[in-house]
Write a protein that holds these residues in place. Structure first.
Motif, PDB file in Angstrom:
ATOM      1  N   LYS A 189    -124.873  -9.816  66.771  1.00 29.14           N
ATOM      2  CA  LYS A 189    -124.892  -9.025  67.995  1.00 29.14           C
ATOM      3  C   LYS A 189    -126.324  -8.578  68.273  1.00 29.14           C
ATOM      4  CE  LYS A 189    -121.036  -8.187  69.361  1.00 29.14           C
ATOM      5  NZ  LYS A 189    -120.145  -9.113  70.111  1.00 29.14           N
ATOM      6  N   ALA A 190    -126.564  -8.208  69.525  1.00 32.35           N
ATOM      7  CA  ALA A 190    -127.883  -7.682  69.885  1.00 32.35           C
ATOM      8  C   ALA A 190    -128.164  -6.453  69.029  1.00 32.35           C
ATOM      9  CB  ALA A 190    -127.896  -7.313  71.367  1.00 32.35           C
ATOM     10  N   GLY A 191    -129.392  -6.313  68.553  1.00 31.27           N
ATOM     11  CA  GLY A 191    -129.727  -5.166  67.704  1.00 31.27           C
ATOM     12  C   GLY A 191    -129.585  -5.481  66.224  1.00 31.27           C
ATOM     13  N   GLY A 192    -129.192  -6.710  65.902  1.00 31.02           N
ATOM     14  CA  GLY A 192    -129.148  -7.115  64.498  1.00 31.02           C
ATOM     15  C   GLY A 192    -127.815  -6.867  63.823  1.00 31.02           C
ATOM     16  N   GLN A 193    -126.902  -6.170  64.506  1.00 30.29           N
ATOM     17  CA  GLN A 193    -125.584  -5.972  63.875  1.00 30.29           C
ATOM     18  C   GLN A 193    -124.758  -7.251  63.970  1.00 30.29           C
ATOM     19  OE1 GLN A 193    -126.602  -3.546  66.205  1.00 30.29           O
ATOM     20  NE2 GLN A 193    -126.694  -1.642  65.020  1.00 30.29           N
ATOM     21  N   ARG A 194    -123.674  -7.235  63.235  1.00 22.64           N
ATOM     22  CA  ARG A 194    -122.793  -8.403  63.228  1.00 22.64           C
ATOM     23  C   ARG A 194    -121.359  -7.983  63.510  1.00 22.64           C
ATOM     24  NH1 ARG A 194    -124.318 -11.197  57.546  1.00 22.64           N
ATOM     25  NH2 ARG A 194    -126.445 -11.826  58.002  1.00 22.64           N
ATOM     26  N   GLN A 216    -110.624  -8.354  51.587  1.00 25.05           N
ATOM     27  CA  GLN A 216    -111.789  -7.556  51.151  1.00 25.05           C
ATOM     28  C   GLN A 216    -112.990  -8.037  51.953  1.00 25.05           C
ATOM     29  OE1 GLN A 216    -112.521  -5.167  48.338  1.00 25.05           O
ATOM     30  NE2 GLN A 216    -114.325  -5.094  49.652  1.00 25.05           N
ATOM     31  N   LEU A 217    -113.647  -7.118  52.662  1.00 20.72           N
ATOM     32  CA  LEU A 217    -114.755  -7.501  53.528  1.00 20.72           C
ATOM     33  C   LEU A 217    -115.911  -6.517  53.324  1.00 20.72           C
ATOM     34  CD1 LEU A 217    -115.743  -9.257  55.970  1.00 20.72           C
ATOM     35  CD2 LEU A 217    -114.642  -7.572  57.462  1.00 20.72           C
ATOM     36  N   ASN A 218    -117.119  -7.052  53.247  1.00 18.97           N
ATOM     37  CA  ASN A 218    -118.320  -6.219  53.077  1.00 18.97           C
ATOM     38  C   ASN A 218    -119.147  -6.240  54.355  1.00 18.97           C
ATOM     39  OD1 ASN A 218    -117.786  -5.661  50.298  1.00 18.97           O
ATOM     40  ND2 ASN A 218    -118.457  -7.725  49.809  1.00 18.97           N
ATOM     41  N   LEU A 219    -119.535  -5.061  54.819  1.00 15.71           N
ATOM     42  CA  LEU A 219    -120.334  -4.922  56.043  1.00 15.71           C
ATOM     43  C   LEU A 219    -121.535  -4.039  55.773  1.00 15.71           C
ATOM     44  CD1 LEU A 219    -117.623  -3.605  58.533  1.00 15.71           C
ATOM     45  CD2 LEU A 219    -118.025  -5.981  57.918  1.00 15.71           C
ATOM     46  N   ARG A 220    -122.423  -3.979  56.770  1.00 12.98           N
ATOM     47  CA  ARG A 220    -123.446  -2.929  56.801  1.00 12.98           C
ATOM     48  C   ARG A 220    -123.078  -1.933  57.895  1.00 12.98           C
ATOM     49  NH1 ARG A 220    -127.495  -6.877  57.028  1.00 12.98           N
ATOM     50  NH2 ARG A 220    -128.427  -7.362  55.012  1.00 12.98           N
ATOM     51  N   LEU A 284    -113.085  -2.854  66.164  1.00 14.17           N
ATOM     52  CA  LEU A 284    -113.395  -1.498  65.689  1.00 14.17           C
ATOM     53  C   LEU A 284    -114.803  -1.502  65.100  1.00 14.17           C
ATOM     54  CD1 LEU A 284    -110.017  -0.582  63.923  1.00 14.17           C
ATOM     55  CD2 LEU A 284    -110.829   0.240  66.157  1.00 14.17           C
ATOM     56  N   ASN A 285    -115.468  -0.349  65.176  1.00 13.87           N
ATOM     57  CA  ASN A 285    -116.837  -0.208  64.663  1.00 13.87           C
ATOM     58  C   ASN A 285    -116.865   0.576  63.362  1.00 13.87           C
ATOM     59  OD1 ASN A 285    -118.588  -1.570  66.574  1.00 13.87           O
ATOM     60  ND2 ASN A 285    -117.746  -0.119  68.057  1.00 13.87           N
ATOM     61  N   PHE A 286    -117.851   0.262  62.543  1.00 12.72           N
ATOM     62  CA  PHE A 286    -118.006   0.888  61.228  1.00 12.72           C
ATOM     63  C   PHE A 286    -119.420   1.458  61.118  1.00 12.72           C
ATOM     64  CE2 PHE A 286    -113.992  -0.287  59.320  1.00 12.72           C
ATOM     65  CZ  PHE A 286    -113.538  -1.234  60.220  1.00 12.72           C
ATOM     66  N   PRO A 287    -119.631   2.678  61.647  1.00 15.58           N
ATOM     67  CA  PRO A 287    -120.985   3.234  61.725  1.00 15.58           C
ATOM     68  C   PRO A 287    -121.499   3.848  60.420  1.00 15.58           C
ATOM     69  CG  PRO A 287    -119.428   4.743  62.736  1.00 15.58           C
ATOM     70  CD  PRO A 287    -118.642   3.537  62.320  1.00 15.58           C
ATOM     71  N   LYS A 288    -120.614   4.075  59.446  1.00 15.62           N
ATOM     72  CA  LYS A 288    -120.978   4.885  58.293  1.00 15.62           C
ATOM     73  C   LYS A 288    -120.636   4.174  56.992  1.00 15.62           C
ATOM     74  CE  LYS A 288    -119.368   9.102  56.713  1.00 15.62           C
ATOM     75  NZ  LYS A 288    -118.439  10.224  56.888  1.00 15.62           N
ATOM     76  N   ILE A 306    -112.339  -2.488  53.581  1.00 13.20           N
ATOM     77  CA  ILE A 306    -113.633  -2.808  54.169  1.00 13.20           C
ATOM     78  C   ILE A 306    -114.664  -1.885  53.533  1.00 13.20           C
ATOM     79  CG2 ILE A 306    -114.996  -2.753  56.296  1.00 13.20           C
ATOM     80  CD1 ILE A 306    -112.438  -3.723  57.725  1.00 13.20           C
ATOM     81  N   THR A 307    -115.648  -2.498  52.885  1.00 11.44           N
ATOM     82  CA  THR A 307    -116.700  -1.731  52.215  1.00 11.44           C
ATOM     83  C   THR A 307    -117.957  -1.815  53.070  1.00 11.44           C
ATOM     84  OG1 THR A 307    -115.723  -2.283  50.088  1.00 11.44           O
ATOM     85  CG2 THR A 307    -117.995  -1.482  50.072  1.00 11.44           C
ATOM     86  N   VAL A 308    -118.452  -0.656  53.463  1.00  9.11           N
ATOM     87  CA  VAL A 308    -119.605  -0.602  54.360  1.00  9.11           C
ATOM     88  C   VAL A 308    -120.812  -0.055  53.596  1.00  9.11           C
ATOM     89  CG1 VAL A 308    -120.483   0.305  56.550  1.00  9.11           C
ATOM     90  CG2 VAL A 308    -118.035  -0.192  56.292  1.00  9.11           C
ATOM     91  N   SER A 309    -121.885  -0.865  53.526  1.00  4.60           N
ATOM     92  CA  SER A 309    -123.143  -0.424  52.905  1.00  4.60           C
ATOM     93  C   SER A 309    -123.998   0.261  53.958  1.00  4.60           C
ATOM     94  CB  SER A 309    -123.909  -1.624  52.368  1.00  4.60           C
ATOM     95  OG  SER A 309    -123.095  -2.361  51.487  1.00  4.60           O
ATOM     96  N   ALA A 310    -124.974   1.037  53.503  1.00  6.80           N
ATOM     97  CA  ALA A 310    -125.889   1.696  54.438  1.00  6.80           C
ATOM     98  C   ALA A 310    -126.610   0.648  55.283  1.00  6.80           C
ATOM     99  CB  ALA A 310    -126.905   2.524  53.658  1.00  6.80           C
ATOM    100  N   ALA A 311    -126.940   1.030  56.521  1.00  2.00           N
ATOM    101  CA  ALA A 311    -127.701   0.128  57.391  1.00  2.00           C
ATOM    102  C   ALA A 311    -128.989  -0.259  56.682  1.00  2.00           C
ATOM    103  CB  ALA A 311    -127.999   0.818  58.712  1.00  2.00           C
ATOM    104  N   GLY A 312    -129.335  -1.539  56.713  1.00  2.00           N
ATOM    105  CA  GLY A 312    -130.567  -1.990  56.086  1.00  2.00           C
ATOM    106  C   GLY A 312    -130.440  -2.293  54.612  1.00  2.00           C
ATOM    107  N   ALA A 313    -129.373  -1.811  53.968  1.00  2.00           N
ATOM    108  CA  ALA A 313    -129.183  -2.101  52.541  1.00  2.00           C
ATOM    109  C   ALA A 313    -128.823  -3.574  52.386  1.00  2.00           C
ATOM    110  CB  ALA A 313    -128.056  -1.232  51.987  1.00  2.00           C
ATOM    111  N   PRO A 314    -129.128  -4.139  51.204  1.00  2.00           N
ATOM    112  CA  PRO A 314    -128.729  -5.531  50.984  1.00  2.00           C
ATOM    113  C   PRO A 314    -127.205  -5.655  51.076  1.00  2.00           C
ATOM    114  CG  PRO A 314    -129.867  -4.621  49.055  1.00  2.00           C
ATOM    115  CD  PRO A 314    -129.763  -3.524  50.051  1.00  2.00           C
ATOM    116  N   LEU A 315    -126.755  -6.673  51.756  1.00  2.00           N
ATOM    117  CA  LEU A 315    -125.315  -6.840  51.977  1.00  2.00           C
ATOM    118  C   LEU A 315    -124.681  -7.518  50.769  1.00  2.00           C
ATOM    119  CD1 LEU A 315    -123.040  -6.646  54.167  1.00  2.00           C
ATOM    120  CD2 LEU A 315    -123.600  -9.008  54.710  1.00  2.00           C
ATOM    121  N   PRO A 316    -123.678  -6.878  50.156  1.00  2.00           N
ATOM    122  CA  PRO A 316    -122.979  -7.580  49.076  1.00  2.00           C
ATOM    123  C   PRO A 316    -122.357  -8.855  49.644  1.00  2.00           C
ATOM    124  CG  PRO A 316    -122.222  -5.307  49.290  1.00  2.00           C
ATOM    125  CD  PRO A 316    -123.059  -5.603  50.493  1.00  2.00           C
ATOM    126  N   PRO A 317    -122.350  -9.910  48.871  1.00  2.00           N
ATOM    127  CA  PRO A 317    -121.829 -11.167  49.424  1.00  2.00           C
ATOM    128  C   PRO A 317    -120.332 -11.069  49.710  1.00  2.00           C
ATOM    129  CG  PRO A 317    -122.193 -11.369  47.068  1.00  2.00           C
ATOM    130  CD  PRO A 317    -122.734 -10.029  47.465  1.00  2.00           C
TER     131      PRO A 317
END
Ligand SMILES: [Cu+2]
Length: 358
Positions: A189-194, A216-220, A284-288, A306-317
């Motif tokens: 997506k625009a802004g680097g999000q997915r 099981q899904l990993n996001l930022r 749905l969005n996952f801001p946190k 759904i496991t959400v890492s901090a923005a900019g953190a390395p994304l778990p595969p």
């Protein structure tokens, strides 16, 4: 269209669910009237086969057939011998055919049983009100008649049922494997999000997969998830305990609502049917950062994390769509919450039906 009409049966179904729960433990057999056992449904971990097992049985006049729901998916045992009633109401367990021309367990839950006694020779067909390919036959013959040689006992019926379940499990397992093997769909997506896509379940002629793909899904933080249903089995993605109401009436959150662990967020019922008013997907969005567990509002066994890492953190595969045993165990608590909601729903539906009758 047919599917959506079938959904209207559900409040009445809840009545059956409540009424029959109390009968499940009662002994039914006696020396005079043999009981033949037939299973409704098979499978495990959300990968359900929708069949009566065995699909055809032969019994002697006077036999009681007892059906038991053996999957997490609900089913009905429904015989229509004459003009069906205007409303597809549940009829109590223990009815007899052909003395009664409409015998309907309505949707009954896992473990529930339903009895019908057959009092005259004939071939009686039945079906499940929500699974159009799920049909069965009870052939009734008089003792000593030509057909009596083919009469089932519980051993012969169980053996044939096991063989039919085994054969059907290939179809169910193949579809599950195909869905698990599908590459995860990710849209930049625009802004680097997915935006990631979670597929809500699967369906084949004789089976359905009440499974989130992937579970099981990993996001930022900042990423979004599109929950998409490609089949005609209704499902949702629901975060938090739903209100005690008919799950079909619980309103969806706003499109793009944030899942941040603070409240109830719900996609609404998603369903792939040829009806433009029926939504099939919801974002749905996952801001946190955090770990967010969810389930289908209709199918408590259908859960995801759904496991959400901090923005900019390395994304778990994201390692594919496999169901982790440990993860499923941790979802049990959430399943219990959904189970109590189902009971509340059944109770409220009973009140509605009682009011309508008075
Ligand atoms: Cu579901």
């Amino acid at each position: 269209m047919r599917k959506s009409r079938r959904l209207l049966f559900l409040p009445a179904a809840a009545l059956g669910l409540l009424g029959l729960a109390g009968l499940a433990g009662q002994p039914v057999a006696n020396a005079q009237a043999p009981t033949l056992n037939v299973d409704a449904g098979a499978g495990q971990d959300g990968n359900w086969t929708n069949l009566y097992l065995p699909s055809s049985v032969t019994v002697e006049t006077g036999t009681t057939v007892q059906w038991t729901i053996k999957s997490g998916e609900v089913h009905s045992i429904t015989f229509i011998l004459g003009q069906p009633p205007a409303e597809p109401v549940a009829t109590p367990s223990g009815g007899s055919i052909p003395d009664e021309t409409f015998v309907n367990s309505d949707l009954i839950p896992p473990g529930a049983t339903y009895d019908v006694t057959f009092t005259a020779p004939g071939e009686y067909q039945y079906f499940c009100i929500i699974h159009p390919n799920m049909t069965g036959t009870v052939t009734v013959v008089d003792p000593g008649s030509a057909g009596a040689a083919g009469v089932d006992n519980n051993e012969s019926a169980a053996a044939r049922g096991a063989a039919e379940a085994y054969s059907a499990s290939f179809e169910a397992n193949a579809n599950n494997a195909a869905l698990l093997a599908r590459p995860l769909q990710v849209t930049p997506k625009a802004g680097g999000q997915r935006e990631y896509t979670v597929i809500l379940g699967g369906e084949t002629k004789l089976s359905q997969q009440n499974i989130m793909y992937p579970s099981q899904l990993n996001l930022r933080a900042g990423d979004s998830v599109k929950f998409k249903n490609e089949v005609a089995v209704p499902h949702s993605a629901t975060f938090g305990a739903p209100p005690p109401a008919d799950p079909f009436t619980v309103p969806a959150s706003k499109a793009g609502a944030a899942v941040d662990g603070t409240g109830f967020v719900h996609t609404g019922i998603l369903l792939a049917i040829p009806d433009p008013t029926s939504p099939t997907e919801f974002v749905l969005n996952f801001p946190k950062a955090g770990t967010y567990q969810y389930a289908c509002i209709l199918h408590p066994e259908m859960t995801g994390t759904i496991t959400v890492s901090a923005a900019g953190a390395p994304l778990p595969p994201n390692t594919g769509s496999g169901i982790e045993a440990a993860n499923r165990a941790s979802m049990l608590g959430l399943s219990l919450v959904f189970g109590s909601v189902l009971l509340a729903m059944a109770a409220s539906a009973t009140v509605v039906v009682a009011a309508r009758r008075s």
